[in-house]
Design an enzyme around this catalytic site. Structure first.
Site, short mmCIF file in Angstrom:
data_model
loop_
_atom_site.label_atom_id
_atom_site.label_comp_id
_atom_site.label_asym_id
_atom_site.label_seq_id
_atom_site.Cartn_x
_atom_site.Cartn_y
_atom_site.Cartn_z
N ASP A 46 69.61 63.50 164.28
CA ASP A 46 70.40 62.36 164.89
C ASP A 46 71.76 62.53 164.03
O ASP A 46 71.64 62.03 162.97
CB ASP A 46 69.50 61.05 164.65
CG ASP A 46 70.09 59.86 165.43
OD1 ASP A 46 71.14 60.22 166.06
OD2 ASP A 46 69.63 58.84 165.43
N ASP A 47 72.80 62.69 164.85
CA ASP A 47 73.99 62.29 164.26
C ASP A 47 74.39 63.77 163.36
O ASP A 47 75.37 63.42 162.57
CB ASP A 47 74.46 61.29 163.65
CG ASP A 47 74.46 60.02 164.80
OD1 ASP A 47 74.06 60.20 165.97
OD2 ASP A 47 74.62 58.81 164.29
N CYS A 86 73.51 58.62 171.33
CA CYS A 86 71.99 58.73 171.22
C CYS A 86 71.12 58.70 172.62
O CYS A 86 70.59 59.79 172.76
CB CYS A 86 71.39 57.83 170.27
SG CYS A 86 71.89 57.97 168.49
N ARG A 90 69.46 61.96 174.56
CA ARG A 90 67.65 62.04 174.68
C ARG A 90 67.37 62.25 176.01
O ARG A 90 66.21 62.85 176.38
CB ARG A 90 67.06 61.02 173.90
CG ARG A 90 67.40 61.22 172.30
CD ARG A 90 67.30 59.98 171.76
NE ARG A 90 68.36 60.47 170.32
CZ ARG A 90 67.55 60.72 168.95
NH1 ARG A 90 66.25 61.09 169.22
NH2 ARG A 90 68.38 60.89 168.08
N LYS A 145 62.31 59.18 166.16
CA LYS A 145 63.05 58.28 167.20
C LYS A 145 62.95 58.46 168.50
O LYS A 145 62.99 59.77 169.01
CB LYS A 145 64.42 58.65 166.67
CG LYS A 145 65.71 57.77 167.54
CD LYS A 145 66.78 57.86 167.01
CE LYS A 145 68.00 57.10 167.80
NZ LYS A 145 69.27 57.13 167.26
N HIS A 147 64.21 56.03 171.41
CA HIS A 147 65.47 55.56 172.11
C HIS A 147 65.70 55.87 173.39
O HIS A 147 66.85 55.90 174.02
CB HIS A 147 66.59 56.33 171.32
CG HIS A 147 67.86 55.16 170.97
ND1 HIS A 147 68.95 55.41 170.46
CD2 HIS A 147 67.75 53.94 171.66
CE1 HIS A 147 69.75 54.30 170.49
NE2 HIS A 147 69.04 53.23 171.21
N SER A 170 67.50 53.23 166.99
CA SER A 170 68.12 53.64 166.02
C SER A 170 67.76 53.11 164.69
O SER A 170 67.47 51.95 164.76
CB SER A 170 69.45 53.42 166.08
OG SER A 170 70.07 54.53 167.25
N HIS A 247 71.30 59.76 160.77
CA HIS A 247 71.99 58.65 161.36
C HIS A 247 71.90 57.58 159.95
O HIS A 247 71.18 57.31 159.56
CB HIS A 247 71.19 57.98 162.43
CG HIS A 247 71.84 57.17 163.40
ND1 HIS A 247 72.10 55.85 162.67
CD2 HIS A 247 72.28 56.94 164.69
CE1 HIS A 247 72.60 55.06 163.88
NE2 HIS A 247 72.82 55.57 164.85
N ASP A 299 71.40 65.56 168.34
CA ASP A 299 71.56 64.75 169.52
C ASP A 299 73.13 64.39 169.85
O ASP A 299 73.28 64.18 171.18
CB ASP A 299 70.85 63.36 169.62
CG ASP A 299 71.49 62.36 168.66
OD1 ASP A 299 72.19 62.77 167.37
OD2 ASP A 299 71.36 60.87 168.89
N ASN A 300 73.79 64.71 169.01
CA ASN A 300 75.27 64.49 168.98
C ASN A 300 76.04 64.65 167.77
O ASN A 300 75.52 65.10 166.72
CB ASN A 300 75.63 62.74 169.57
CG ASN A 300 75.03 61.81 168.69
OD1 ASN A 300 74.33 61.17 169.29
ND2 ASN A 300 75.59 61.70 167.55
N LYS A 320 80.99 62.08 166.85
CA LYS A 320 80.26 61.25 167.78
C LYS A 320 80.99 60.45 168.77
O LYS A 320 82.05 59.83 168.05
CB LYS A 320 79.29 60.56 166.74
CG LYS A 320 78.26 59.52 167.53
CD LYS A 320 77.33 58.83 166.66
CE LYS A 320 76.61 57.80 167.54
NZ LYS A 320 75.48 56.92 166.46
MG MG Z 1 72.73 60.19 167.54
#
Ligand code: MG
Length: 482
Positions: A46-47, A86, A90, A145, A147, A170, A247, A299-300, A320
């Protein structure tokens, strides 16, 4: 249904032990089983930015396991997340479709991701990777996660997964106001205290811990993943391991806290790298590594607003939330010893490609009543051919901000999100960059290439016409906190 390769291997072993002649299964049958029912592991972080791993050029974060995974496997340098935040990302990963097609994309000035007060989620009409593989008899587990909706009808167990263990959204949600009022964002996350974020940890549809002890969350997700691999070693299985970190707020276990040369963020990435080593080790220990596709991606891009608590996109612009390269181009590593020829690949790929690739690997038919934006990467991964995408579409909420076509990328609109210079601009003549020679998007060459701009405009028009209006899932809210 074909017997799994490991069942066959175990059968052969016991036959040999018993002194039986090995005639029950032909070499061809074994090859067919291996061909059609490989295990699949997707590790989604994540991130994490394009520049956060040693193998992608970070100078001080140590990632020996991911470096090795990249060396043994295929490292993609033009690999994209489906979206720049996010939930949409996903949705794209799970469905192989741009999130705008499933309503899992922000709309107007509305929310850009799901929240604890959201009433929406990934519609049941969408077919997830887990559902594709479930149809083929796979055991399926989601760890980490989610989401894509935390209400029961949207949870992993309603979307093709046999089991779920994780934080359903998150890790910075459910803020405890009296504990988090110290300042935002500069001091907000400085002192990690799990009580500041009253996020639930769920097993299947039940909350089993609240607030989730995030200091051990990476470790516990890893243990859960390894346990699943050990239990399902006779296969076939699909494991989706989606870390909540890096994240913000950052957390690391005592084994990693303060141990890296790259500060708190480095500690977190190095613990995730350890986790990757544990998963690959479990596959190897069970003699499954040569029958398992493992994919690692993010994811980003990095959440730059949080400075040293956010990662880096390396040489890519911004992070992001934006449609610059730093927002959506991420690490993409594919690993399958003996099947994937090791190398560094400059073809264009996307996390949306995982579903069509897995469907092709398992001879699965996909529904023909919808558009898939992902493509089957098998020719690149397994046959040494060129492939992947000719185009990448960059959305911010419902707006198509930019389009990549081959080497070129045109920005019809730009907005540098989460930054002080957060200006939205529409460009009558799009900004045009050649990403192969200018990955940092520094030199606008629009004036030299009106033909390329015309071609990209045409692609954008056709693409927009292919998007059918659907119910937006992010604007549906309930008036109570989860
Ligand atoms: Mg993310």
């Amino acid at each position: 249904m074909f017997a799994s390769i490991n069942k066959i291997k175990n059968t052969l072993k016991s036959m040999l032990i018993l002194g039986c002649a090995v005639t029950a299964l032909t070499v061809g049958e074994i090859a067919t089983a291996q061909e059609n029912q490989p295990n699949v592991v997707v590790i989604f972080v994540d991130d994490m930015g394009y520049g956060d791993l040693g193998t992608y050029g970070h100078p001080t974060i140590r990632t020996p396991n991911l470096n090795q995974m990249a060396t043994e496997g295929m490292k993609w340098t033009n690999f994209y997340s489906p979206a720049n935040v996010c939930s949409p990302s996903r949705a794209g990963l799970m469905t192989g479709r741009l999130p705008i097609r499933s309503g899992m994309q922000g709309d107007g000035e509305g929310l850009r991701v799901l929240f604890p007060f959201s009433a929406g989620g990934l519609p049941a009409t969408e077919k997830t990777i887990a559902e594709v593989l479930k149809d083929k008899g796979y055991a399926t587990a989601a760890v980490g996660k989610w989401h894509l909706g935390h209400l029961p009808q949207f949870l992993p167990t309603s979307q093709g997964f046999d089991s779920y263990f994780g934080i359903p959204y998150s890790n910075d949600m459910n803020q405890v106001q009296e504990l988090t009022k110290a300042g935002y964002p500069d001091t907000f996350f400085e002192e990690p205290d799990i009580r500041k974020w009253n996020v639930p940890l769920m097993r299947d549809e039940k909350i089993v811990e609240r607030p989730a002890d995030q200091t051990t969350i990476t470790k516990r997700y890893t243990e859960e993943a390894v346990k699943f691999i050990n239990q399902k070693k006779d296969g076939p299985f699909f494991l989706y391991l989606a870390h909540n970190l890096p994240h913000v707020p950052l957390f690391a276990s005592n084994d990693f806290l303060g141990t890296s040369d790259a500060g708190f963020y480095g500690d977190v990435i190095e613990e995730i790298d350890w986790s990757v080593g544990q998963v690959l080790g479990a596959l190897k220990d069970n003699d499954l590594d040569d029958n398992t596709l493992v994919v690692f991606t993010s994811d980003n891009g990095p959440w730059l607003m949080f400075k040293h608590h956010g990662g880096t996109a390396g040489l890519l612009k911004d992070g992001k939330g934006t449609t610059y390269e730093g927002g959506m181009r991420v690490p993409g590593i594919f690993h399958w010893p003996g099947k994937i020829k090791p190398g560094v690949i400059h073809d264009i790929g996307s996390a949306m490609d995982i579903l069509p690739t897995v469907a092709a690997m398992t001879n699965s038919d996909l529904p023909d009543d919808r558009i898939y934006d992902g493509v089957d990467l098998s020719p690149v991964l397994f046959e040494g051919k060129e492939g992947g995408h000719e185009t990448i579409f960059y959305y911010r909420r419902h707006e198509l901000m930019a389009v990549r076509y081959g080497d070129f990328k045109a920005h019809f609109m730009t907005e540098s999100s989460y930054r002080d210079d957060n200006e939205y601009a529409v460009h009558a003549t799009p900004y045009l960059y050649n990403l192969m020679v200018d990955p940092s998007e520094k030199y606008n060459i629009a004036a030299d290439h009106p033909d390329v701009i015309a071609a990209i405009r045409d692609i954008a028009t056709k693409h927009k016409a292919s998007v059918r209006p659907v119910e937006n899932q992010f604007n549906k809210v309930v008036d109570f906190d989860f």
